[in-house]
Design an enzyme around this catalytic site. Structure first.
Site, PDB file in Angstrom:
ATOM      1  CE  LYS A 189      33.305  33.972  35.982  1.00 26.03           C
ATOM      2  NZ  LYS A 189      34.825  33.966  36.134  1.00 26.03           N
TER       3      LYS A 189
ATOM      4  CE  LYS B   8      37.549  36.552  41.260  1.00 30.94           C
ATOM      5  NZ  LYS B   8      37.571  36.104  39.784  1.00 30.94           N
TER       6      LYS B   8
ATOM      7  CG  ASP C 200      45.252  49.488  41.317  1.00 37.61           C
ATOM      8  OD1 ASP C 200      45.589  50.654  42.055  1.00 37.61           O
ATOM      9  OD2 ASP C 200      45.818  48.882  40.813  1.00 37.61           O
TER      10      ASP C 200
ATOM     11  CG  ASN D 156      43.735  57.796  37.811  1.00 32.26           C
ATOM     12  OD1 ASN D 156      42.882  58.592  37.203  1.00 32.26           O
ATOM     13  ND2 ASN D 156      44.720  57.488  37.420  1.00 32.26           N
ATOM     14  CB  THR D 157      44.581  52.354  38.850  1.00 34.10           C
ATOM     15  OG1 THR D 157      45.535  52.947  39.431  1.00 34.10           O
ATOM     16  CG2 THR D 157      44.991  50.936  37.891  1.00 34.10           C
TER      17      THR D 157
ATOM     18  N   GLY E  21      32.164  21.418  43.191  1.00 36.46           N
ATOM     19  CA  GLY E  21      31.247  20.869  43.990  1.00 36.46           C
ATOM     20  C   GLY E  21      29.961  21.548  44.367  1.00 36.46           C
TER      21      GLY E  21
ATOM     22  NE  ARG F 247      37.331  24.098  36.949  1.00 36.62           N
ATOM     23  CZ  ARG F 247      37.759  24.145  38.446  1.00 36.62           C
ATOM     24  NH1 ARG F 247      38.832  23.469  38.486  1.00 36.62           N
ATOM     25  NH2 ARG F 247      37.033  24.729  39.167  1.00 36.62           N
TER      26      ARG F 247
HETATM   27  O1  3DU Z   1      34.797  26.249  38.867  1.00 34.53           O
HETATM   28  P1  3DU Z   1      34.387  26.784  37.417  1.00 34.53           P
HETATM   29  O2  3DU Z   1      35.236  26.145  36.319  1.00 34.53           O
HETATM   30  O3  3DU Z   1      32.968  26.136  37.078  1.00 34.53           O
HETATM   31  O4  3DU Z   1      34.559  28.122  37.233  1.00 34.53           O
HETATM   32  C1  3DU Z   1      34.195  29.181  38.306  1.00 34.53           C
HETATM   33  C2  3DU Z   1      34.626  30.508  37.605  1.00 34.53           C
HETATM   34  O5  3DU Z   1      34.311  31.440  38.588  1.00 34.53           O
HETATM   35  C3  3DU Z   1      36.064  30.669  37.213  1.00 34.53           C
HETATM   36  O6  3DU Z   1      36.040  31.632  36.295  1.00 34.53           O
HETATM   37  C4  3DU Z   1      36.670  31.360  38.665  1.00 34.53           C
HETATM   38  O7  3DU Z   1      37.805  32.207  38.286  1.00 34.53           O
HETATM   39  C5  3DU Z   1      35.508  32.289  39.068  1.00 34.53           C
HETATM   40  N1  3DU Z   1      35.318  32.606  40.351  1.00 34.53           N
HETATM   41  C6  3DU Z   1      35.124  31.530  41.267  1.00 34.53           C
HETATM   42  O8  3DU Z   1      35.101  30.386  41.019  1.00 34.53           O
HETATM   43  C7  3DU Z   1      34.892  31.989  42.515  1.00 34.53           C
HETATM   44  C8  3DU Z   1      34.924  33.252  43.182  1.00 34.53           C
HETATM   45  O9  3DU Z   1      34.757  33.493  44.067  1.00 34.53           O
HETATM   46  C9  3DU Z   1      34.791  34.146  42.063  1.00 34.53           C
HETATM   47  C10 3DU Z   1      35.030  33.836  40.661  1.00 34.53           C
END
Ligand code: 3DU
Length: 226
Positions: free
Chosen positions: A42, A70, A73, A76-77, A185, A203
């Site tokens: 992703k 995410k 809009d 069209n956009t 968490g 992360r």
């Molecule tokens: O916390 P992490 O580093 O494991 O990353 C989580 C990823 O998922 C990060 O790219 C964040 O932007 C995305 N994300 C959420 O954490 C929570 C959501 O509700 C939607 C996307």
């Protein structure tokens, strides 16, 4: 249309890597290290603004790419954004659902033209994520995702009980991808048990000294459930 778009999401390990590093060298190095252990990668604003959207086709050599923009809009956009994303070789896009049925339908229609998929955010995983995405709103968005023929929803691994409730709303046809495992968490096992198809892990894998070992740990944790 790019061939990469033809990639069908297949659950093998149940892990999607959230690749929020901001330079191309790290992005490619980490993804190649964990390839085979992840079912998709992703990418979002941090990496794409840092490197450009062409990173998508480079990464898709290792795994299908999900563009987490995410999108929220007018139709069209939304369509213009989706076209860029799929032309660049992404296999799926993440969009917001609160924009309503016409916006969502346009995203799904555009994705279909490219053989791509749409995931709809139904509730966010951070502490403030349920401030506006209250239980009822999240369920309504999940129901709209289903009605709009989206491929799946995004639900919070930090609240497995919500994953379970949202699974009940969408039934078995739509997929659930869940961020919030590790650094935020959430537990991979609890999230999968609650009904998610994939956990999204960022992360705790890409900041690890050995990303492959870390991804392997998550893989084993999920495998133990079967
Ligand atoms: O916390 P992490 O580093 O494991 O990353 C989580 C990823 O998922 C990060 O790219 C964040 O932007 C995305 N994300 C959420 O954490 C929570 C959501 O509700 C939607 C996307």
């Amino acid at each position: 249309n790019s061939n990469a778009n033809a990639t069908v999401f297949q659950r093998k390990t149940g892990i999607i890597l959230a690749l929020d590093v901001t330079d191309e060298a790290s992005a490619l190095e980490i993804t190649s290290e964990v390839s085979g252990l992840i079912d998709a990668v992703k990418i979002g604003y941090p990496l794409v603004l840092g490197t450009g959207l062409q990173i998508a086709s480079k990464l898709s050599k290792y795994a299908p790419v999900i563009a987490d923009f995410k999108v929220a809009d007018i139709p069209n956009t939304d369509r213009l954004i989706c076209e860029h994303v799929f032309k660049a070789g992404c296999a799926a896009i993440i969009v917001q659902g609160f924009t309503g049925p016409d916006s969502l339908t346009e995203c799904v229609k555009t994705a279909d033209e490219f053989g791509g998929k749409v995931f709809v955010v139904s509730e966010m995983s951070h502490p403030g994520g349920d401030h506006f995405f209250t239980d009822d709103v999240s369920k309504e968005i999940a129901a709209l995702a289903k009605k709009s023929d989206a491929f799946g929803i995004v639900a919070p691994a930090t609240r497995p009980e919500r994953v379970k409730e949202l699974r009940a709303v969408i039934g078995g046809d739509l997929k659930i991808i869940s961020p919030g495992v590790g650094a935020q968490g959430g537990s991979a096992a609890d999230t999968i048990k609650a009904g998610a198809d994939w956990v999204i892990v960022g992360r705790s894998i890409y900041n690890a000294e050995n990303p492959r070992d870390e991804a392997m740990k998550v893989k084993v944790e999920i495998e133990k459930l079967i």
